[in-house]
Design an enzyme around this catalytic site. Structure first.
Site, PDB file in Angstrom:
ATOM      1  N   CYS A 355       0.759  -1.177   0.159  1.00 18.97           N
ATOM      2  CA  CYS A 355       0.096  -0.025  -0.057  1.00 18.97           C
ATOM      3  C   CYS A 355       0.892   1.280  -0.026  1.00 18.97           C
ATOM      4  CB  CYS A 355      -0.797   0.123   1.300  1.00 18.97           C
ATOM      5  SG  CYS A 355      -2.071  -0.967   1.381  1.00 18.97           S
ATOM      6  N   GLU A 389       1.930  -3.739  -5.859  1.00 21.88           N
ATOM      7  CA  GLU A 389       0.606  -4.718  -5.701  1.00 21.88           C
ATOM      8  C   GLU A 389      -0.517  -4.151  -6.424  1.00 21.88           C
ATOM      9  OE1 GLU A 389       0.076  -6.217  -1.675  1.00 21.88           O
ATOM     10  OE2 GLU A 389      -1.994  -6.271  -2.266  1.00 21.88           O
TER      11      GLU A 389
HETATM   12  N1  ACO Z   1      -4.541  13.797 -10.552  1.00 22.08           N
HETATM   13  C1  ACO Z   1      -3.656  13.770 -11.694  1.00 22.08           C
HETATM   14  N2  ACO Z   1      -2.482  13.349 -11.743  1.00 22.08           N
HETATM   15  C2  ACO Z   1      -1.978  13.026 -10.320  1.00 22.08           C
HETATM   16  C3  ACO Z   1      -2.834  12.893  -9.327  1.00 22.08           C
HETATM   17  C4  ACO Z   1      -4.227  13.495  -9.422  1.00 22.08           C
HETATM   18  N3  ACO Z   1      -4.848  13.849  -8.361  1.00 22.08           N
HETATM   19  N4  ACO Z   1      -2.063  12.687  -8.345  1.00 22.08           N
HETATM   20  C5  ACO Z   1      -0.813  11.906  -8.805  1.00 22.08           C
HETATM   21  N5  ACO Z   1      -0.655  12.339 -10.293  1.00 22.08           N
HETATM   22  C6  ACO Z   1       0.091  12.007 -10.921  1.00 22.08           C
HETATM   23  C7  ACO Z   1       0.902  13.274 -11.640  1.00 22.08           C
HETATM   24  O1  ACO Z   1       1.458  13.193 -12.741  1.00 22.08           O
HETATM   25  C8  ACO Z   1       1.878  13.775 -10.657  1.00 22.08           C
HETATM   26  O2  ACO Z   1       2.816  14.403 -10.983  1.00 22.08           O
HETATM   27  P1  ACO Z   1       2.678  16.104 -11.358  1.00 22.08           P
HETATM   28  O3  ACO Z   1       2.253  16.656  -9.901  1.00 22.08           O
HETATM   29  O4  ACO Z   1       4.076  16.425 -11.591  1.00 22.08           O
HETATM   30  O5  ACO Z   1       1.790  16.219 -12.391  1.00 22.08           O
HETATM   31  C9  ACO Z   1       2.470  12.450 -10.316  1.00 22.08           C
HETATM   32  O6  ACO Z   1       1.418  11.468 -10.255  1.00 22.08           O
HETATM   33  C10 ACO Z   1       3.005  12.343  -8.670  1.00 22.08           C
HETATM   34  O7  ACO Z   1       2.379  13.230  -7.950  1.00 22.08           O
HETATM   35  P2  ACO Z   1       2.836  13.482  -6.439  1.00 22.08           P
HETATM   36  O8  ACO Z   1       2.559  14.654  -5.927  1.00 22.08           O
HETATM   37  O9  ACO Z   1       4.212  12.835  -6.252  1.00 22.08           O
HETATM   38  O10 ACO Z   1       1.826  12.319  -5.580  1.00 22.08           O
HETATM   39  P3  ACO Z   1       1.143  12.546  -4.321  1.00 22.08           P
HETATM   40  O11 ACO Z   1       2.033  12.900  -3.196  1.00 22.08           O
HETATM   41  O12 ACO Z   1      -0.193  13.145  -4.470  1.00 22.08           O
HETATM   42  O13 ACO Z   1       0.711  10.613  -3.935  1.00 22.08           O
HETATM   43  C11 ACO Z   1      -0.512   9.141  -4.187  1.00 22.08           C
HETATM   44  C12 ACO Z   1       0.188  10.091  -4.925  1.00 22.08           C
HETATM   45  C13 ACO Z   1       0.427   8.300  -3.081  1.00 22.08           C
HETATM   46  C14 ACO Z   1      -1.300   7.959  -5.169  1.00 22.08           C
HETATM   47  C15 ACO Z   1      -1.743   9.626  -3.461  1.00 22.08           C
HETATM   48  O14 ACO Z   1      -2.800  10.145  -4.413  1.00 22.08           O
HETATM   49  C16 ACO Z   1      -2.660   8.827  -2.485  1.00 22.08           C
HETATM   50  O15 ACO Z   1      -2.115   8.691  -1.329  1.00 22.08           O
HETATM   51  N6  ACO Z   1      -3.706   8.641  -2.941  1.00 22.08           N
HETATM   52  C17 ACO Z   1      -4.745   7.826  -2.118  1.00 22.08           C
HETATM   53  C18 ACO Z   1      -4.344   6.491  -1.567  1.00 22.08           C
HETATM   54  C19 ACO Z   1      -3.801   5.726  -3.045  1.00 22.08           C
HETATM   55  O16 ACO Z   1      -4.891   5.725  -3.871  1.00 22.08           O
HETATM   56  N7  ACO Z   1      -2.766   5.164  -3.139  1.00 22.08           N
HETATM   57  C20 ACO Z   1      -2.405   4.112  -3.988  1.00 22.08           C
HETATM   58  C21 ACO Z   1      -3.036   2.945  -3.967  1.00 22.08           C
HETATM   59  S1  ACO Z   1      -2.449   1.708  -4.768  1.00 22.08           S
HETATM   60  C22 ACO Z   1      -1.215   0.756  -3.891  1.00 22.08           C
HETATM   61  O17 ACO Z   1      -1.409   1.166  -2.777  1.00 22.08           O
HETATM   62  C23 ACO Z   1      -0.180  -0.167  -4.595  1.00 22.08           C
END
Ligand code: ACO
Ligand code: ZN
Length: 499
Positions: A355, A389
């Protein structure tokens, strides 16, 4: 499945014709569709649940064509009782009743199902509805390739050799002596099964079957200096659902339903950073490594907290088989949680992340990239190829695709043909990515071509320009030299609870 709205979210009540009529706050029931105000506009919404709170009766609404993340509890005043409501069909009612009866007695470990996978695909399109700017893979790729179609030619590298995977495990850094561990083990072992059974079946922390977990139970969380608004259900004690707000200690992650007991806790709580070894520090962030088995309560609390923002993961109690890598930012009050990823101690599927989460107050600031990079740096040290995963969430997918694309591009742009032949396998080894993830990314970016009987990797000029632009924006990366970590080695007993 019913028809979908413009942004991919299903319309509510698309299960056939319904009877219409007037309702009152007392007669409105679960399954009804009513006109409910959202962001100042009247919208059709299905009532999924009803509860009494200290501030009056509340109705849990799922809105037409809106992502589930935007479901919410609304007070009576937001429902337009001058309009007819659509009553649930009696047939469906009966089915629901039967299902509820079943779910009330059955409590078993839920598995990520095929259904969840489908849902991820659907929700991927729907992020649009939340005013963010996602780029699904195809859009992303189209946007990279559309403008100048076939102008490839910047680099041309060959494909086709075998991967080079090094040795893996080394020694564990024990912070507990074998004697004390054995003693603890003995004291705990007789009650483990009972404990896990209690956690799973007692009304409070039951792993909730689908019907119940559709409903977000916590509406507001006070966490350090932030107020968080949860997206999804999390199995906190049932009684917490009646509170307007709950309180979570940002250091030990204990949870409280009222301010008084929380304040009392804060006076006593001495923790100022996650309870593990600090394995990375730069001017900006730290990483702590935490063993789910040694810090069971803390890790369970972390899972409960993160479940509020993760819809498709079901791990809450069985934290023993996982390590947790927690990223924090420091100030004079302590090390504050930004996000984390968990990792199986032994993954049969070669996953390097189970996760991953950035807390909402820190999202879209580049922290997700740091978490993902860190997970791949650990895989490099292990000499393994890793992948997250599956299934990935919508946001997980977007973040990984971005990470993979950027890193493959950067590697190729700096590639010197004189050093090593460029193949999918050599790219995978250098980045600790699986060959499958490399290949999918190359295909999606349209960087793989077959020319005169040979596979080639080509980099479209447009991609180079876009990467230069985005690189100028990207501020932080993990400095791999600063990671102080040896891959831990585990005995079979330390990996599981044995259930
Ligand atoms: N909309 C569009 N693109 C996005 C978004 C969004 N809401 N969030 C991330 N991205 C993409 C973009 O390309 C972004 O790059 P940019 O900002 O330069 O355009 C890139 O991802 C990286 O963004 P970060 O700011 O580094 O990512 P963040 O700190 O927001 O974390 C994460 C990403 C961990 C997935 C977060 O959104 C989160 O915690 N979500 C809720 C939990 C979740 O869904 N986790 C993943 C489950 S899958 C697994 O666990 C294996
Ligand atoms: Zn505390």
């Amino acid at each position: 499945m019913g028809p979908s709205g413009a942004n991919g979210e299903a319309e509510v009540g698309s299960d056939g014709p319904r009877q219409k009529g007037k309702a009152t706050p007392d007669t409105l029931k679960v399954g009804c569709i009513a006109q409910v105000t959202k962001d100042g506009q009247p919208r059709r919404a299905e009532i999924l649940s009803i509860k009494e709170t200290k501030s009056g009766r509340q109705f849990y609404c799922n809105f037409d064509n809106f992502n589930k993340r935007l479901d919410e509890w609304v007070p009576v005043t937001r429902i337009d009782f001058d309009q007819d409501v659509e009553w649930p069909s009696p047939e469906k009612d009966k089915q629901k009743e039967a299902k509820n009866k079943k779910t009330a007695t059955v409590s078993k470990k839920s598995q990520p199902s095929k259904k969840t996978q489908k849902k991820v695909g659907k929700r991927e399109q729907s992020v649009v509805s939340e005013g963010q700017t996602p780029h699904p893979w195809t859009d992303f790729v189209d946007s990279q390739n559309k403008a100048d179609g076939e102008d490839k030619a910047n680099a041309s590298l060959e494909v086709g050799a075998t991967p080079n995977v090094g040795p893996d495990e080394m020694e564990i850094d024990e912070d507990e002596t074998p004697a004390s561990a054995a003693k603890k083990e003995h004291a705990q072992s007789f009650s483990r099964e009972q404990e896990i059974e209690k956690l799973r079946t007692s009304g409070s922390m039951t792993q909730n079957p689908a019907e119940i977990s559709r409903i977000r139970n916590i509406s507001k969380v006070e966490f350090g200096r932030y107020v968080l608004f949860p997206w999804y259900f999390s199995p906190y004690p049932e009684i917490f659902g009646q509170e307007d707000s709950i309180f979570i200690c940002e250091f030990c992650l204990s949870y409280y339903g009222d301010l008084k007991s929380f304040t009392r806790h804060r006076m006593k709580c001495t923790l100022q950073h996650p309870p593990g070894n600090e394995i990375y520090r730069d001017d900006f962030v730290s990483f702590y490594e935490i063993d789910g088995r040694r810090q069971r309560t803390w890790c369970r609390n972390l899972c409960l907290l993160s479940k509020m923002f993760l819809d498709h993961k079901t791990l809450y109690y069985d934290v023993d088989p996982f390590m947790f890598y927690v990223m924090t930012t420091r100030d004079d009050r302590g090390s504050h949680l930004i996000g984390y990823f968990s990792k199986e101690k032994e993954s049969a599927d070669a996953y390097n992340v189970a996760c991953i989460l950035t807390l909402p107050q820190y999202q879209r600031k580049g922290y997700g990239r740091l978490l993902i990079q860190f997970s791949y740096e650990l895989s490099k040290i292990e000499g393994k190829l890793g992948s997250p995963e599956k299934p990935l969430s919508d946001l997980g997918l977007l973040s990984y695709r971005q990470y993979w694309s950027e890193n493959i591009l950067d590697l190729l742009l700096g590639w010197s043909e004189t050093q090593e032949k460029c193949t999918i396998e050599t790219i995978a080894t250098r980045l600790a990515m699986t060959t499958q993830d490399v290949e999918h990314t190359l295909q999606a970016l349209k960087m793989q071509v077959y020319h005169k009987g040979e596979h080639k990797i080509v980099i479209p000029e447009k991609l180079v320009q876009q990467r230069e632009k985005s690189k100028a924006k990207q501020k932080r990366v993990i400095d791999s030299e600063r990671i102080q970590w040896k891959p831990p080695v585990f005995t079979a007993a330390s990996r599981t609870w044995g259930w």
